[in-house]
Design an enzyme around this catalytic site. Structure first.
Site, PDB file in Angstrom:
ATOM      1  N   HIS A 120       0.857  -1.200   0.000  1.00 42.78           N
ATOM      2  CA  HIS A 120       0.000   0.000   0.000  1.00 42.78           C
ATOM      3  C   HIS A 120       0.888   1.243   0.000  1.00 42.78           C
ATOM      4  CE1 HIS A 120       0.940   0.559   4.235  1.00 42.78           C
ATOM      5  NE2 HIS A 120       0.587  -0.710   4.466  1.00 42.78           N
ATOM      6  N   HIS A 169       4.256   1.461   1.982  1.00 40.08           N
ATOM      7  CA  HIS A 169       5.409   0.760   1.408  1.00 40.08           C
ATOM      8  C   HIS A 169       5.975   1.558   0.238  1.00 40.08           C
ATOM      9  CE1 HIS A 169       2.717  -2.651   2.898  1.00 40.08           C
ATOM     10  NE2 HIS A 169       3.684  -2.521   3.786  1.00 40.08           N
ATOM     11  N   CYS A 188       3.256 -11.017  19.908  1.00 39.92           N
ATOM     12  CA  CYS A 188       2.300 -10.557  18.880  1.00 39.92           C
ATOM     13  C   CYS A 188       2.852 -10.975  17.519  1.00 39.92           C
ATOM     14  CB  CYS A 188       2.106  -9.042  18.923  1.00 39.92           C
ATOM     15  SG  CYS A 188       1.138  -8.459  17.513  1.00 39.92           S
ATOM     16  N   CYS A 220       3.205  -8.088  14.877  1.00 33.85           N
ATOM     17  CA  CYS A 220       4.340  -7.199  15.190  1.00 33.85           C
ATOM     18  C   CYS A 220       5.648  -7.975  15.153  1.00 33.85           C
ATOM     19  CB  CYS A 220       4.237  -6.607  16.590  1.00 33.85           C
ATOM     20  SG  CYS A 220       2.937  -5.421  16.831  1.00 33.85           S
ATOM     21  N   CYS A 265      -2.918  -7.084  21.480  1.00 38.85           N
ATOM     22  CA  CYS A 265      -1.878  -6.129  21.083  1.00 38.85           C
ATOM     23  C   CYS A 265      -2.488  -4.732  20.983  1.00 38.85           C
ATOM     24  CB  CYS A 265      -1.311  -6.551  19.727  1.00 38.85           C
ATOM     25  SG  CYS A 265      -0.260  -5.298  18.992  1.00 38.85           S
ATOM     26  N   HIS A 289      -2.412  -3.896  17.034  1.00 41.99           N
ATOM     27  CA  HIS A 289      -3.257  -4.686  16.128  1.00 41.99           C
ATOM     28  C   HIS A 289      -4.596  -5.097  16.713  1.00 41.99           C
ATOM     29  CE1 HIS A 289       0.782  -5.166  14.341  1.00 41.99           C
ATOM     30  NE2 HIS A 289       0.102  -5.109  13.222  1.00 41.99           N
ATOM     31  N   LYS A 329      -5.261   7.187  11.397  1.00 42.53           N
ATOM     32  CA  LYS A 329      -4.418   6.142  10.842  1.00 42.53           C
ATOM     33  C   LYS A 329      -5.165   5.447   9.707  1.00 42.53           C
ATOM     34  CE  LYS A 329      -2.475   2.025  12.404  1.00 42.53           C
ATOM     35  NZ  LYS A 329      -2.540   0.921  13.307  1.00 42.53           N
ATOM     36  N   LYS A 350      -7.920  -0.632   6.665  1.00 47.37           N
ATOM     37  CA  LYS A 350      -8.926  -1.226   5.778  1.00 47.37           C
ATOM     38  C   LYS A 350     -10.311  -1.076   6.396  1.00 47.37           C
ATOM     39  CE  LYS A 350      -6.487  -3.564   2.536  1.00 47.37           C
ATOM     40  NZ  LYS A 350      -6.450  -2.939   1.260  1.00 47.37           N
TER      41      LYS A 350
END
Ligand code: MSP
Length: 690
Positions: free
Chosen positions: A19, A22, A138, A141, A162, A165, A319, A322
């Site tokens: 995405h 990256h 996790c 992570c 987490c 997440h 942030k 999705k």
């Protein structure tokens, strides 16, 4: 001193497709490596994928693939991204797409492990020892979590979750190898203190230092093969799999030949190491604490720097995720925007180190204001005037002595060094900001040159100078300065916008590429007089905000960018004031504009923007025309009004009604408010506008 440079991006987990985040680190790496190469420095640029660990193993299971198939699947998307966005080797981008599943990487990681396993810490203990680990892990992570890093469960007996997440953690209670990180705090602090540039920017350095000062815990660096099998086996103890971060971080040295003779021959560890690591702030600790500690243990030189950038958030500061539906999809970006516009936006908008907001609307606004109307327009207007006034040849920069007075009287600054000095200074500042990775400031500086040269043109009014044969050389000198400034800008901006800079360069009639010109060595006046310029094409097409946004919002397919307009052969004053595209009179004649009179107007049910008009064009039948003006015009008030109609527009159906033409209206402001064109004098229906 070595004339080489090595820059890396993180290697990305091969569990999900790429995405914007990256893409961003990669294009920063790409920009840096192009800038270094342009300055004659042999550069190696690494990116790639992190393919081991429980995370990938689980993604594979979920998708019914083997872990290697899962990695191959994701790598295909990454490769597609790098190709589409011009970041692969073929486009002058990365030198290696590193994959941790490469056999040479296994060899190198095993070598690093062995070195650490043999090493003593600065406090004289074994750097790696075997123990027992109990704690919460996790998987997304790939990190063990301490009590303040997880959310305690609501129901007793459930695992904690987490904080990042919000997924349940795995209980790990097993034999493990440990890296004695707790013995490295002083050694690390002395690195941070003696090398203030080691962790950048300063705010991140402070963060890392206070983390280390808070005390370091030993790090579990292996898992039993029975729990995690997808990874590199621990040398001499295959019942253990190496911790994925130990494996992943080592890619930075195995890629260039550490621990493998073939890679060493092909690239050269000593030649390129140490690297500048570009990372998101999310993974700073791994790069600025764990990685240097491993290297210290193994007796390997530390990286040149660890540079942490901020995160992209949505226009409201949230942030991207999705679930919120606010992610920036790469295929949408690629479909609607040019690579250079994306590169420019990312580097201009995110103040390096801080979080940045990414919105399609701001991207369109920047592309239109800074690129199409700013730099693009400066390039088009300058070259179009050279085409017209100087027969497409770069004019002389000299204003003869006997023309100086006249030139001055008409407002021309006859001293070339005013603008040349400005640009030289801007170049130095640009490079200074660039070297400090302050890309946003560097670009601001480059745009101060655009503004300065625009002003020079506006002050000198070339279109007036062109009317007086006595001012021909003065006109030439002004256009020379503008063209020379464009040459400099193509060189400075090449690392950020390679394609457009090359286009500007070749339109100036220059040979080679701005990639081959070292900006430090630019000298004012080296643009050759008499050289013929190339075909003039708009470098940055204007983007239609309304259209693109509605296509993005409705998910309708669209071409990537609006087609570039045709080359301009002749220039007029209009070029100089900013209109960059021309049509021939025959083109205009194709549009049949007629005077019409509104006979009736009514709202269209369930379409709050549309009015249904009957318009008399003095034809057999009145025309039925739909107009998107209902929010701004009361239907009754339009009846009787004379309007301009595009009479030969192909009829089309809107909301079930055929529209047989179009009402001409001005459109202004953010939301494109329409104002209908009309006549102040009497005019018969059906009269043609020409
Ligand atoms: N595999 C590890 C890195 C190992 S490096 C030896 C990893 N991978 S990741 O796929 O999660 O990629 C993380 C990196 O992607 C970040 O550090 C950053 O470079 C980039 N980004 C991911 N999301 C981002 C944003 N929203 N904004 C900017 N960059 C982000 O961690």
């Amino acid at each position: 001193m070595k004339n080489t440079f090595y820059v890396t991006t993180p290697i990305y987990y091969a569990n999900t497709i790429p995405h914007l985040g990256h893409l961003y680190t990669m294009l920063v790496g790409d920009t840096i490596s192009r800038a270094k190469r342009q300055r004659g420095i042999e550069t190696y640029f690494l990116t790639g994928t992190d393919e081991h660990g429980i995370n990938i193993e689980r993604a594979a299971q979920k998708n019914g693939r083997t872990p290697k198939e899962q990695a191959d699947y994701v790598v295909r998307y990454f490769k597609q991204m790098t190709s589409e966005f011009g970041l692969d080797t073929k486009h002058g981008g990365y030198d290696i797409f590193m994959r941790t599943t490469e056999p040479f990487h296994y060899e190198g990681v095993s070598e690093l492990w062995r070195r650490c396993a043999r090493a003593k810490t600065p406090k004289g203990n074994d750097a790696i020892y075997k123990g027992h680990y109990e704690g919460w892990f996790c998987a997304p992570c790939a990190e063990y979590k301490t009590e303040d890093e997880y959310q305690k469960p609501k129901n007793e007996g459930d695992p904690p979750t987490c904080l990042i997440h919000e997924t349940p953690l795995d209980r790990v209670s097993e034999e493990s190898y440990f890296f004695r990180l707790s013995d490295y705090d002083e050694a690390l602090l002395s690195v941070f203190e003696s090398r203030p540039d080691f962790v950048r920017p300063d705010s991140r350095r402070n963060e890392v230092m206070s983390f280390v000062r808070g005390g370091l815990q030993d790090l579990s660096v292996s898992r039993l093969k029975t729990s995690v099998s997808w990874g590199v086996p621990v040398p001499d103890d295959p019942a253990h799999t190496m911790y994925v971060w130990f494996d992943a971080l080592t890619n930075y040295i195995t890629a260039i030949g550490f621990g493998n003779e073939e890679r060493q021959q092909a690239v050269g560890f000593e030649k390129f190491w140490p690297a500048m690591h570009l990372v998101g702030k999310d993974i700073l600790r791994f790069h600025a604490v764990y990685w240097p500690a491993f290297l210290l243990a193994a007796g390997i030189e530390l990286p040149r720097a660890v540079v942490a950038h901020g995160m992209w958030v949505d226009p409201n500061g949230r942030k991207m995720s999705k679930t919120l539906g606010n992610t920036i999809e790469l295929d949408v970006l690629h479909k609607h925007f040019s690579n250079d516009a994306i590169r420019y936006f990312c580097l201009r908008e995110m103040v390096f180190g801080q979080d940045g907001r990414f919105g399609y609307e701001s991207l369109i606004d920047r592309a239109n204001s800074d690129l199409a109307s700013g730099l693009g327009n400066l390039s088009s207007r300058t070259l179009t005037m050279i085409a017209r006034y100087c027969e497409s040849h770069i004019p002389s920069r000299v204003i003869p002595e006997d023309k100086l007075l006249l030139a001055k009287r008409t407002g021309v600054d006859t001293d070339e060094t005013t603008v040349a000095g400005f640009i030289e200074l801007a170049r130095d500042q640009f490079l200074m900001h660039f070297d400090n990775l302050a890309f946003s400031k560097a670009l601001e500086t480059a745009w101060s040159v655009v503004a300065r040269v625009d002003k020079m043109i506006t002050d000198a009014k070339p279109w007036d100078l062109a009317k007086d044969p006595n001012q021909a050389q003065t006109l030439g000198a002004v256009l020379y300065r503008a063209a020379e400034a464009l040459r400099w800008l193509s060189v400075l901006l090449y690392p950020v916008m390679p394609e457009s800079s090359r286009a500007m360069w070749s339109q100036l009639g220059l040979d080679g590429s701005p990639a081959q010109v070292n900006p430090v060595e630019l000298k004012w006046g080296e643009l050759e007089e008499g050289a013929q310029i190339g075909d003039v094409q708009p470098v940055f097409p204007r983007l239609d905000k309304g259209k693109i946004m509605s296509q993005i919002n409705t998910g309708v397919e669209a071409p990537t960018v609006t087609e570039p307009e045709p080359p301009m052969k002749h220039a007029t004053e209009a070029d100089a004031v900013g209109i960059t595209s021309f049509i021939e009179i025959d083109d205009f004649a194709k549009v049949d504009l007629r005077v019409g009179q509104v006979l009736s107007a009514e709202r269209v049910p369930k379409a709050d923007k549309l009015l249904l008009l009957k318009v008399d064009l003095a034809e057999e039948q009145p025309r039925q025309i739909l107009a998107g003006i209902a929010q701004y015009y009361e239907p009754e008030k339009l009846v009787g009004r004379k309007v301009v109609i595009v009479a030969n527009l192909k009829p089309r159906k809107l909301r079930g009604f055929e529209s047989q033409g179009m009402v001409v209206a001005a459109s202004y402001g953010e939301e494109g408010r329409p104002v209908i064109a009309t006549f102040t004098e009497d005019v018969p229906n059906g009269a043609r506008l020409k």
